[in-house]
Design a protein around this motif. Structure first.
Motif, PDB file in Angstrom:
ATOM      1  N   VAL A  39      13.201  -9.159  -1.429  1.00 32.08           N
ATOM      2  CA  VAL A  39      12.550  -8.375  -2.480  1.00 32.08           C
ATOM      3  C   VAL A  39      11.939  -7.109  -1.877  1.00 32.08           C
ATOM      4  O   VAL A  39      12.027  -6.027  -2.463  1.00 32.08           O
ATOM      5  CB  VAL A  39      11.476  -9.216  -3.197  1.00 32.08           C
ATOM      6  CG1 VAL A  39      10.641  -8.349  -4.138  1.00 32.08           C
ATOM      7  CG2 VAL A  39      12.128 -10.343  -3.988  1.00 32.08           C
ATOM      8  N   THR A  40      11.328  -7.220  -0.704  1.00 28.83           N
ATOM      9  CA  THR A  40      10.744  -6.046  -0.057  1.00 28.83           C
ATOM     10  C   THR A  40      11.809  -5.018   0.279  1.00 28.83           C
ATOM     11  O   THR A  40      11.638  -3.816   0.015  1.00 28.83           O
ATOM     12  CB  THR A  40       9.996  -6.460   1.221  1.00 28.83           C
ATOM     13  OG1 THR A  40       8.951  -7.380   0.878  1.00 28.83           O
ATOM     14  CG2 THR A  40       9.386  -5.254   1.906  1.00 28.83           C
ATOM     15  N   CYS A  41      12.920  -5.452   0.845  1.00 19.83           N
ATOM     16  CA  CYS A  41      14.005  -4.518   1.186  1.00 19.83           C
ATOM     17  C   CYS A  41      14.600  -3.891  -0.062  1.00 19.83           C
ATOM     18  O   CYS A  41      14.947  -2.705  -0.079  1.00 19.83           O
ATOM     19  CB  CYS A  41      15.076  -5.235   1.998  1.00 19.83           C
ATOM     20  SG  CYS A  41      14.534  -5.766   3.639  1.00 19.83           S
ATOM     21  N   LEU A  42      14.738  -4.678  -1.121  1.00 20.34           N
ATOM     22  CA  LEU A  42      15.257  -4.140  -2.377  1.00 20.34           C
ATOM     23  C   LEU A  42      14.340  -3.056  -2.920  1.00 20.34           C
ATOM     24  O   LEU A  42      14.802  -1.995  -3.369  1.00 20.34           O
ATOM     25  CB  LEU A  42      15.410  -5.272  -3.399  1.00 20.34           C
ATOM     26  CG  LEU A  42      15.800  -4.847  -4.827  1.00 20.34           C
ATOM     27  CD1 LEU A  42      17.176  -4.191  -4.837  1.00 20.34           C
ATOM     28  CD2 LEU A  42      15.769  -6.048  -5.766  1.00 20.34           C
ATOM     29  N   CYS A  43      13.052  -3.307  -2.876  1.00 24.52           N
ATOM     30  CA  CYS A  43      12.094  -2.320  -3.381  1.00 24.52           C
ATOM     31  C   CYS A  43      12.114  -1.048  -2.542  1.00 24.52           C
ATOM     32  O   CYS A  43      11.984   0.060  -3.074  1.00 24.52           O
ATOM     33  CB  CYS A  43      10.696  -2.925  -3.404  1.00 24.52           C
ATOM     34  SG  CYS A  43      10.477  -4.212  -4.647  1.00 24.52           S
ATOM     35  N   MET A  44      12.282  -1.187  -1.246  1.00 24.78           N
ATOM     36  CA  MET A  44      12.393  -0.003  -0.399  1.00 24.78           C
ATOM     37  C   MET A  44      13.628   0.816  -0.763  1.00 24.78           C
ATOM     38  O   MET A  44      13.603   2.051  -0.808  1.00 24.78           O
ATOM     39  CB  MET A  44      12.467  -0.426   1.070  1.00 24.78           C
ATOM     40  CG  MET A  44      11.182  -0.953   1.667  1.00 24.78           C
ATOM     41  SD  MET A  44       9.879   0.307   1.846  1.00 24.78           S
ATOM     42  CE  MET A  44       8.859  -0.093   0.421  1.00 24.78           C
ATOM     43  N   THR A  73      12.525   9.292 -10.277  1.00 28.55           N
ATOM     44  CA  THR A  73      12.717   8.809 -11.642  1.00 28.55           C
ATOM     45  C   THR A  73      11.813   7.618 -11.931  1.00 28.55           C
ATOM     46  O   THR A  73      11.235   7.012 -11.012  1.00 28.55           O
ATOM     47  CB  THR A  73      14.173   8.404 -11.854  1.00 28.55           C
ATOM     48  OG1 THR A  73      14.466   7.268 -11.025  1.00 28.55           O
ATOM     49  CG2 THR A  73      15.124   9.553 -11.504  1.00 28.55           C
ATOM     50  N   GLU A  74      11.717   7.252 -13.199  1.00 29.11           N
ATOM     51  CA  GLU A  74      10.852   6.143 -13.590  1.00 29.11           C
ATOM     52  C   GLU A  74      11.376   4.792 -13.102  1.00 29.11           C
ATOM     53  O   GLU A  74      10.671   3.789 -13.181  1.00 29.11           O
ATOM     54  CB  GLU A  74      10.680   6.114 -15.104  1.00 29.11           C
ATOM     55  CG  GLU A  74       9.813   7.255 -15.639  1.00 29.11           C
ATOM     56  CD  GLU A  74       9.412   7.045 -17.081  1.00 29.11           C
ATOM     57  OE1 GLU A  74       9.882   6.044 -17.686  1.00 29.11           O
ATOM     58  OE2 GLU A  74       8.621   7.841 -17.599  1.00 29.11           O
ATOM     59  N   TRP A  75      12.608   4.767 -12.591  1.00 31.47           N
ATOM     60  CA  TRP A  75      13.136   3.517 -12.068  1.00 31.47           C
ATOM     61  C   TRP A  75      12.335   3.021 -10.867  1.00 31.47           C
ATOM     62  O   TRP A  75      12.383   1.831 -10.528  1.00 31.47           O
ATOM     63  CB  TRP A  75      14.605   3.691 -11.682  1.00 31.47           C
ATOM     64  CG  TRP A  75      15.530   3.711 -12.858  1.00 31.47           C
ATOM     65  CD1 TRP A  75      16.090   4.813 -13.436  1.00 31.47           C
ATOM     66  CD2 TRP A  75      15.974   2.582 -13.605  1.00 31.47           C
ATOM     67  NE1 TRP A  75      16.870   4.446 -14.502  1.00 31.47           N
ATOM     68  CE2 TRP A  75      16.821   3.083 -14.628  1.00 31.47           C
ATOM     69  CE3 TRP A  75      15.763   1.213 -13.526  1.00 31.47           C
ATOM     70  CZ2 TRP A  75      17.439   2.245 -15.554  1.00 31.47           C
ATOM     71  CZ3 TRP A  75      16.376   0.381 -14.445  1.00 31.47           C
ATOM     72  CH2 TRP A  75      17.205   0.889 -15.447  1.00 31.47           C
ATOM     73  N   ILE A  76      11.619   3.910 -10.210  1.00 33.46           N
ATOM     74  CA  ILE A  76      10.830   3.465  -9.057  1.00 33.46           C
ATOM     75  C   ILE A  76       9.712   2.524  -9.479  1.00 33.46           C
ATOM     76  O   ILE A  76       9.184   1.759  -8.654  1.00 33.46           O
ATOM     77  CB  ILE A  76      10.244   4.656  -8.290  1.00 33.46           C
ATOM     78  CG1 ILE A  76       9.234   5.424  -9.161  1.00 33.46           C
ATOM     79  CG2 ILE A  76      11.329   5.574  -7.777  1.00 33.46           C
ATOM     80  CD1 ILE A  76       8.449   6.455  -8.402  1.00 33.46           C
ATOM     81  N   LEU A  77       9.344   2.568 -10.761  1.00 36.57           N
ATOM     82  CA  LEU A  77       8.315   1.654 -11.236  1.00 36.57           C
ATOM     83  C   LEU A  77       8.786   0.208 -11.172  1.00 36.57           C
ATOM     84  O   LEU A  77       7.968  -0.720 -11.143  1.00 36.57           O
ATOM     85  CB  LEU A  77       7.912   2.012 -12.670  1.00 36.57           C
ATOM     86  CG  LEU A  77       7.295   3.410 -12.870  1.00 36.57           C
ATOM     87  CD1 LEU A  77       6.981   3.641 -14.330  1.00 36.57           C
ATOM     88  CD2 LEU A  77       6.044   3.565 -12.014  1.00 36.57           C
ATOM     89  N   LEU A  78      10.110   0.026 -11.153  1.00 39.03           N
ATOM     90  CA  LEU A  78      10.633  -1.331 -11.051  1.00 39.03           C
ATOM     91  C   LEU A  78      10.231  -1.989  -9.740  1.00 39.03           C
ATOM     92  O   LEU A  78       9.898  -3.178  -9.697  1.00 39.03           O
ATOM     93  CB  LEU A  78      12.163  -1.299 -11.173  1.00 39.03           C
ATOM     94  CG  LEU A  78      12.875  -2.658 -11.003  1.00 39.03           C
ATOM     95  CD1 LEU A  78      12.436  -3.624 -12.095  1.00 39.03           C
ATOM     96  CD2 LEU A  78      14.391  -2.465 -11.013  1.00 39.03           C
ATOM     97  N   GLY A  95       0.811  -1.209   0.000  1.00 37.86           N
ATOM     98  CA  GLY A  95       0.000   0.000   0.000  1.00 37.86           C
ATOM     99  C   GLY A  95       0.845   1.259   0.000  1.00 37.86           C
ATOM    100  O   GLY A  95       0.576   2.206  -0.743  1.00 37.86           O
ATOM    101  N   PHE A  96       1.892   1.285   0.813  1.00 35.22           N
ATOM    102  CA  PHE A  96       2.758   2.453   0.878  1.00 35.22           C
ATOM    103  C   PHE A  96       3.502   2.673  -0.438  1.00 35.22           C
ATOM    104  O   PHE A  96       3.529   3.787  -0.981  1.00 35.22           O
ATOM    105  CB  PHE A  96       3.754   2.299   2.022  1.00 35.22           C
ATOM    106  CG  PHE A  96       4.729   3.438   2.135  1.00 35.22           C
ATOM    107  CD1 PHE A  96       4.343   4.650   2.692  1.00 35.22           C
ATOM    108  CD2 PHE A  96       6.030   3.310   1.676  1.00 35.22           C
ATOM    109  CE1 PHE A  96       5.234   5.704   2.794  1.00 35.22           C
ATOM    110  CE2 PHE A  96       6.931   4.354   1.775  1.00 35.22           C
ATOM    111  CZ  PHE A  96       6.531   5.558   2.335  1.00 35.22           C
ATOM    112  N   VAL A  97       4.110   1.616  -0.957  1.00 31.45           N
ATOM    113  CA  VAL A  97       4.864   1.746  -2.203  1.00 31.45           C
ATOM    114  C   VAL A  97       3.949   2.133  -3.352  1.00 31.45           C
ATOM    115  O   VAL A  97       4.284   3.005  -4.170  1.00 31.45           O
ATOM    116  CB  VAL A  97       5.608   0.426  -2.516  1.00 31.45           C
ATOM    117  CG1 VAL A  97       6.223   0.465  -3.912  1.00 31.45           C
ATOM    118  CG2 VAL A  97       6.681   0.170  -1.478  1.00 31.45           C
ATOM    119  N   THR A  98       2.773   1.507  -3.433  1.00 32.56           N
ATOM    120  CA  THR A  98       1.840   1.831  -4.514  1.00 32.56           C
ATOM    121  C   THR A  98       1.403   3.287  -4.433  1.00 32.56           C
ATOM    122  O   THR A  98       1.349   3.995  -5.446  1.00 32.56           O
ATOM    123  CB  THR A  98       0.611   0.915  -4.447  1.00 32.56           C
ATOM    124  OG1 THR A  98       1.031  -0.432  -4.481  1.00 32.56           O
ATOM    125  CG2 THR A  98      -0.308   1.182  -5.623  1.00 32.56           C
ATOM    126  N   GLY A  99       1.072   3.737  -3.222  1.00 25.71           N
ATOM    127  CA  GLY A  99       0.653   5.122  -3.067  1.00 25.71           C
ATOM    128  C   GLY A  99       1.738   6.105  -3.478  1.00 25.71           C
ATOM    129  O   GLY A  99       1.468   7.098  -4.160  1.00 25.71           O
TER     130      GLY A  99
END
Length: 534
Positions: A317-322, A331-336, A265-269
C-alpha cells in the motif's frame, strides 16, 4: 486512594483492585490474574472517558492536519508550524521515556496539572494574535510537548477499561476526530479556531471528572519506581523488561511507527500543499473514520490474523501510494493515496494502542515502554516528513521528474527496511535450550554423583524451596521459581500450570525483583551457586 506496598520494593498505587480486595482476595496471584471486566467495570462503559478521549483526538487531528487552521503568515508557515508541533511531541515523549514518567507523579491530580491543557492551547494564539514567526513556532513546539503529556495521561486512563471498552473508546476517538477534520473546513474560521483551541480544556475536564466518577477504578496502576533508582529510565530498559520477546516488540513498535510516520508525514504535506481545498481535509478525515470502523469490526472477530494482514499490507500500500503521488501529481487523484494511507496507518495506530492492554502489574511496565517507543517513533517520523516538505516542497513541485524520483526512492527505502529490518522471523521469540535432562542438570552442581534421577530431583527441590522461603516467594511464585530454576521458559510454565502468558510473566517479573536479578540466566546462576555451596 489506596496505596499498596509491594514486596518487590516498588509502589503499586491502585484503587482499582478495591473490588477484589473487598471480596477477601488479597493474594498476589489474585491481583495478577484480575480480569479486565473486574478492573474496568462490569456493565457501564465510562462515557466520560469516551467523550474526553474523543475531544483529545479531535484536537490532535485538527492541529496536526487541518489545512483551514493555518496561521496568518501563509506560505510555508503552515508546514513549518506542524514540523515544530511534531518536534515538540518528540521532545515530550523523549523526556517521558528518559524519566519513566516519574516526574508526572509529583503533580498528577493537583492544580499544577492544569499546565498540560494550557500548553496544548497556546498554539491557538498564533491564529488570532500578531505573534512573530519565531515565537509562533516556539508556541507550536510547546503545544507538541503538551500533547505528548496529555496522550500519556489518557493512555494511563484508558488502561483501567476492559478490552472491549478500550476498543470502543479508541475507535470513537478516531471517528470523532475524523469527523471534525472533515467538517471543519466548512465552519467559519473564527468559530473553528475557538472550538479547536478549547478542545484540550474539554478533554482534560472530562479526564478529571472521569477520575472522580470512577474513583474505585483509578488509573494509578503504573509501577512508578523500579528497584533501580536513577533519572535515565532508558538505561534500565534491559533490566526492567527481562523478556527478550517483549524487548524486541518495544523496539519493533518504535521503529515501525517511525517508518510509516515518515511516509505519512511526507505524503500528507505534499497533498496539503496542492490546490484541492477543502477536499484534502475531508479525505484525511474519512480515512481516519474508515480505519476506526474497520478495526471495530475486525478486532472483535480475529485480532491475530488481522494484525498479520495489516503488517503485510504496509509495504504494497505504501509503494502504491508513492506511485500515485509521483505520477498523478497534481491532479485530485493524489487524494486517493492520502485516503489509503490514513486508513491503513489509522488501523495500525488503533492496533498499537489496543495491543498495549494492561492486565497484570508487569503489563503496566511493558505498556509504558511500548507506548513511549511508539510515540517517539511516530513523532520523529512525522517531524522528518514535514521537515522534508518545508525544505523541498517548492523544488519538488516545480520539478515533476525529480518529484517522481524522490517518490520512487522512498518506495525502494520502504522495501529495503521492511525486508531486512521488519522480517517476521526477526521478532519471534527464540526457543531457549531449556529441556535438559534433570540428572544432567544436577551433575557437577553439588549433587552426589551416584544418585538416581529421583534423588537428584528431591535434592534440587529442597534447595529451590529453601531459596523460595528465603526470598519470601508466594506459593504460586514458588511453583514458577522451581520451573525457572530448572531452565523452563514461559511457554512451558504456562502450559504446565494452565496459566495465561501475562500471568506467568507477571509472576516471573516479581520473582526477579525479589531476588534482585534481571534475567533468567541470572536466576539459574544463583541456583547453581547455591547447589555448589550445599
Amino acid at each position: 486512594m489506596q496505596t499498596t506496598q509491594v514486596e518487590t520494593g516498588q509502589f503499586l498505587e491502585d484503587a482499582s483492585f478495591g473490588d477484589i480486595a473487598s471480596k477477601g482476595k488479597h493474594s498476589e496471584e489474585t491481583l495478577d490474574e484480575a480480569t479486565p471486566s473486574m478492573i474496568g467495570g462490569q456493565v457501564l462503559m465510562p462515557m466520560l472517558d469516551m467523550l474526553g478521549y474523543s475531544c483529545f483526538m479531535a484536537w490532535a487531528f485538527l492541529f496536526g492536519w487541518c489545512r483551514s487552521l493555518s496561521s496568518p503568515y501563509g506560505g510555508d508557515a503552515f508546514f513549518a508550524s506542524r514540523a515544530f508541533l511534531f518536534g515538540g511531541i518528540f521532545l515530550g515523549a523523549m523526556v517521558l521515556f528518559a524519566t519513566r514518567g516519574d516526574f508526572l507523579r509529583r503533580f498528577k491530580n493537583t492544580p499544577m496539572e492544569w499546565i498540560v491543557p494550557v500548553l496544548c492551547m497556546v498554539a491557538g494564539l498564533t491564529f488570532v494574535a500578531p505573534v512573530p514567526p519565531e515565537i509562533a513556532f516556539g508556541l507550536w513546539c510547546l503545544t507538541g510537548i503538551g500533547q505528548s503529556v496529555m496522550a500519556f495521561f489518557w493512555g494511563m486512563r484508558l488502561r483501567v477499561l476492559s478490552r472491549d471498552q478500550q476498543l470502543y473508546a479508541i475507535c470513537c476517538g478516531f471517528v470523532i476526530g475524523g469527523s471534525a477534520l472533515a467538517i471543519m473546513p466548512f465552519v467559519m474560521h473564527g468559530l473553528a479556531v475557538g472550538v479547536s483551541t478549547l478542545l484540550p480544556a474539554a478533554s482534560y475536564g472530562s479526564l478529571r471528572l472521569a477520575r472522580r466518577r470512577f474513583e474505585g477504578h483509578s488509573d494509578r496502576m503504573t509501577i512508578w519506581r523500579g528497584a533501580n533508582k536513577g533519572p535515565w529510565g532508558f538505561l534500565e530498559f534491559r533490566n526492567v523488561i527481562p523478556f527478550e520477546s517483549d524487548r524486541r516488540m518495544v523496539i519493533f513498535k518504535g521503529l515501525f511507527s517511525c517508518l510509516y510516520s515518515i511516509f505519512l508525514g511526507f505524503v500528507t504535506g505534499m497533498v496539503l500543499s496542492g490546490d484541492h481545498a477543502p477536499s484534502e481535509d475531508v479525505v484525511i478525515g474519512i480515512g481516519n473514520i474508515a480505519s476506526a470502523l474497520i478495526m471495530l469490526v475486525t478486532l472483535k472477530e480475529d485480532k491475530a490474523s488481522w494484525k498479520d494482514l495489516l503488517l503485510r499490507l504496509f509495504l504494497p500500500v505504501t509503494c502504491l501510494c508513492m506511485a500515485v503521488l509521483g505520477t498523478l501529481w497534481p491532479t485530485e487523484w493524489i487524494l486517493l493515496c492520502a485516503l489509503l494511507l490514513f486508513a491503513l496507518f489509522g488501523c495500525l495506530e488503533i492496533l498499537n494502542a489496543y495491543s498495549a492492554y494492561v492486565g497484570t502489574p508487569y503489563d503496566a511496565v511493558r505498556w509504558f515502554w511500548e507506548l513511549q517507543a511508539s510515540k517517539l517513533g511516530n513523532a520523529f517520523g512525522f517531524f522528518l516528513g514535514w521537515l522534508a516538505v518545508v525544505l523541498f516542497s517548492q523544488w519538488l513541485i516545480e520539478s515533476g521528474y525529480v518529484f517522481l524520483l524522490v517518490c520512487f526512492g522512498l518506495s525502494i527505502f520502504a522495501v529495503i527496511v521492511d525486508s531486512f529490518l521488519f522480517r517476521r522471523s526477526a521478532f519471534e521469540m527464540p526457543q531457549e535450550p531449556l529441556d535438559d535432562d534433570l540428572a544432567e542438570f544436577g551433575s557437577g552442581l553439588g549433587a552426589p554423583s551416584d544418585t538416581t534421577g529421583a534423588a537428584v530431583e528431591e535434592y534440587y527441590l529442597a534447595i529451590s524451596r529453601e531459596m523460595a522461603r528465603e526470598f519470601k516467594l508466594s506459593p504460586r511464585q514458588t511453583e514458577i521459581f522451581i520451573y525457572l530454576a530448572r531452565g523452563r521458559n514461559v511457554q512451558f510454565i504456562r502450559e504446565k500450570l494452565v496459566l495465561s502468558t501475562p500471568t506467568v510473566k507477571s509472576h516471573t517479573y516479581a520473582i526477579y525483583q525479589k531476588l534482585g536479578i534481571h534475567s533468567h540466566q541470572e536466576l539459574i546462576d544463583m541456583v547453581e551457586q547455591r547447589l555448589k555451596k550445599e
